[in-house]
Design a protein around this motif. Structure first.
Motif, PDB file in Angstrom:
ATOM      1  N   SER A  87      24.414  90.665  60.669  1.00 12.68           N
ATOM      2  CA  SER A  87      23.948  90.314  59.168  1.00 12.68           C
ATOM      3  C   SER A  87      22.919  89.462  59.583  1.00 12.68           C
ATOM      4  CB  SER A  87      25.212  88.982  58.938  1.00 12.68           C
ATOM      5  OG  SER A  87      26.790  90.373  58.392  1.00 12.68           O
ATOM      6  N   GLU A  88      22.417  89.759  58.038  1.00  8.33           N
ATOM      7  CA  GLU A  88      20.509  89.575  57.476  1.00  8.33           C
ATOM      8  C   GLU A  88      21.122  87.813  56.988  1.00  8.33           C
ATOM      9  OE1 GLU A  88      16.620  90.940  55.750  1.00  8.33           O
ATOM     10  OE2 GLU A  88      18.679  90.134  54.163  1.00  8.33           O
ATOM     11  N   LEU A 135      24.313  94.236  57.967  1.00  3.37           N
ATOM     12  CA  LEU A 135      23.280  95.216  58.761  1.00  3.37           C
ATOM     13  C   LEU A 135      24.404  96.118  59.168  1.00  3.37           C
ATOM     14  CD1 LEU A 135      20.472  93.179  60.271  1.00  3.37           C
ATOM     15  CD2 LEU A 135      20.870  93.552  57.599  1.00  3.37           C
TER      16      LEU A 135
END
Length: 485
Positions: free
Chosen positions: A305-306, A361
């Motif tokens: 994940s961003e 993501l």
């Protein structure tokens, strides 16, 4: 069965017994040992161990009869009903109080079925009079396939432990002991091969999960944590009980040992301030205070994940799972960009980090089918037929085919059911089971399964599990549903 004379060698006596099978079947996990001192008529309570294992507490220079057999499963909650457990606990509490005010009792020390039957058992303990007898609620919250999976996570992943703790605290609050401390005297992840009620993990996954489990437990307020185990108890990769160690059977550290050592070094004497509320599943963050600075552990439960962090008071140093420094990202529009993975990333900062946004993501967060059992502990009289509800709810945008089943402790299966759920719809099916007429008083577990597949999907069926307990021989007042005619 044979006689064991602990003092039969000149000048030597013993107080323990090593038990080891030369060869066992692949499904054998536990060794059951029963003992009685020569001249006594009653057998001592069975000891469950692995092979090899130690039985402790024997009287030196005594002679014992020993009965040993191999078993594929251990006892369900020791086979002890809540009423019997509390009766024994009450005697133990009285003995402890008489011996010393410094003795603290913790219990009931049960496992990862807190969604459903574990909570039922804890409630039954309180109905039997457990309130005030313990100084801490002790758990073995192993995350199993039957533990609910948070969004974006893996079945059996560490993050399910938060659900178990939440359920335990709900029971404590309902029974007037909301402030009772929680300890964890066992938890861990086996590097074994093959199917079990916990997912087997690789060495690399164990390193990720042992750290995340510790961070989640301490972040959720658990006061004491013991992992099972420091060292592997055998070399059979097919036996999960042989493979929980942070070091292997020969004493060689696994990656989990180095990751845990790095976490301990980074946390040092920091004070945990808890789970960071601005992190939402599948992203998790736990914050620690170190004097005038802060350390935040950040990760994703099942992918990448961003995560954007405010640069004001942002990270000044970062470290990977094994404590190695990682280059800081640049600042863009007043934000720092980090990629959270399944390996915890440690961020040091001068002020508490503020998470501005997060975005998965890969892989995308998949919808699930949720299942609840009502009741999750089913009470029988011998020979009786019982039914219980299985409630399923779909998160999919398309119809979902569902097949429900439940293993039976007496062989065979409970009556199965098939459903089709509409998009974002729900339904209820009844599962039915008959106890043998000669069934003895017992407490045993079953495995309810929900296999589901979106309509039009030719792939494999996904399987969701929940634990269910079966009680035989309990009072009629404990029966959860009327008999089915």
């Amino acid at each position: 069965m044979g006689l064991l004379d602990l003092g039969n060698q000149p000048g030597r006596s013993y107080s323990s017994l090593r038990v080891e099978w030369a060869k066992t079947a692949p499904d054998v996990i536990y060794t059951r040992v029963q003992l009685r001192k020569q001249g006594e008529t009653a057998w001592r309570s069975a000891c469950f161990t692995q092979s090899p294992g130690l039985v402790l507490g024997l009287e030196p220079d005594a002679t014992y009869e020993v009965l040993v057999d191999a078993r594929a499963t251990g006892p369900d909650y020791g086979g002890v009903f809540a009423e019997d457990y509390v009766a024994g606990l009450r005697k133990m509490r009285a003995a402890a109080d008489a011996a010393s005010p410094k003795i603290a009792l913790v219990g009931p020390t049960f496992g990862g079925e807190l969604e459903g039957p574990g909570s039922d058992y804890l409630e039954a303990c309180y109905r039997a009079g457990m309130r005030g007898l313990l100084q801490a609620l002790d758990l073995h919250p192993y995350v199993k396939y039957a533990t609910p999976t948070p969004p974006g996570g893996h079945p059996g992943g560490p993050e399910g432990v938060l659900h178990s703790l939440e359920r335990a605290r709900e029971v404590l609050a309902r029974n007037g002991e909301a402030e009772l401390p929680i300890t964890v005297s066992e938890c861990g992840h086996p590097t074994s091969e093959g199917e079990w009620f916990m997912p087997p993990v690789t060495y690399a996954q164990q390193a990720q999960r042992i750290v995340r489990t510790h961070l989640l437990l301490i972040g959720a307020g658990v006061r004491r944590i013991w992992f099972y185990a420091f060292q592997d108890e055998g070399t059979d990769r097919r036996n999960p009980e042989h493979n929980f160690g942070l070091v292997d059977w020969h004493g060689k550290p696994k990656p989990a040992y180095h990751a845990y050592k790095a976490m301990v070094a980074l946390l040092g004497r920091t004070k945990c301030e808890g789970l960071q509320p601005d992190a939402k599943p599948p992203v998790y963050a736990v914050r620690f205070r170190d004097g005038n600075s802060f350390l935040t552990a950040l990760w994703d439960s099942g992918g990448e994940s961003e995560v954007l962090v405010s640069a004001k008071g942002g990270a000044t140093a970062t470290f990977d799972l094994f404590g190695k420094p990682v280059s800081l990202p640049g600042t863009n529009a007043g934000r720092q960009r980090f990629v959270a993975t399944e390996s915890a990333l440690y961020l040091r900062s001068a002020a508490p980090l503020r998470l501005v946004s997060q975005r998965r993501l890969s892989p995308p967060v998949e919808p699930q089918v949720q299942m609840e059992l009502h009741p999750s502990t089913v009470s029988f009289a011998p020979g009786a037929t019982r039914s219980w509800e299985c409630r399923v709810q779909s998160e999919f945008d398309v119809p979902v085919e569902v097949r429900l089943s439940c293993s039976a402790p007496w062989g065979g299966q409970a009556q199965c059911a098939a459903l089709t759920l509409p998009p974002h719809g729900s339904d209820i099916a009844n599962l039915i089971l008959t106890a043998p007429a000669d069934a003895k008083r017992q407490l045993v577990s079953g495995d309810a399964k929900c296999a589901y597949r979106p309509r039009g999907d030719a792939g494999e069926w996904r399987v969701l599990r929940r634990a269910v307990f079966f009680e035989v021989g309990v009072p009629q007042t404990r029966m959860a549903r009327p008999n089915v005619e």
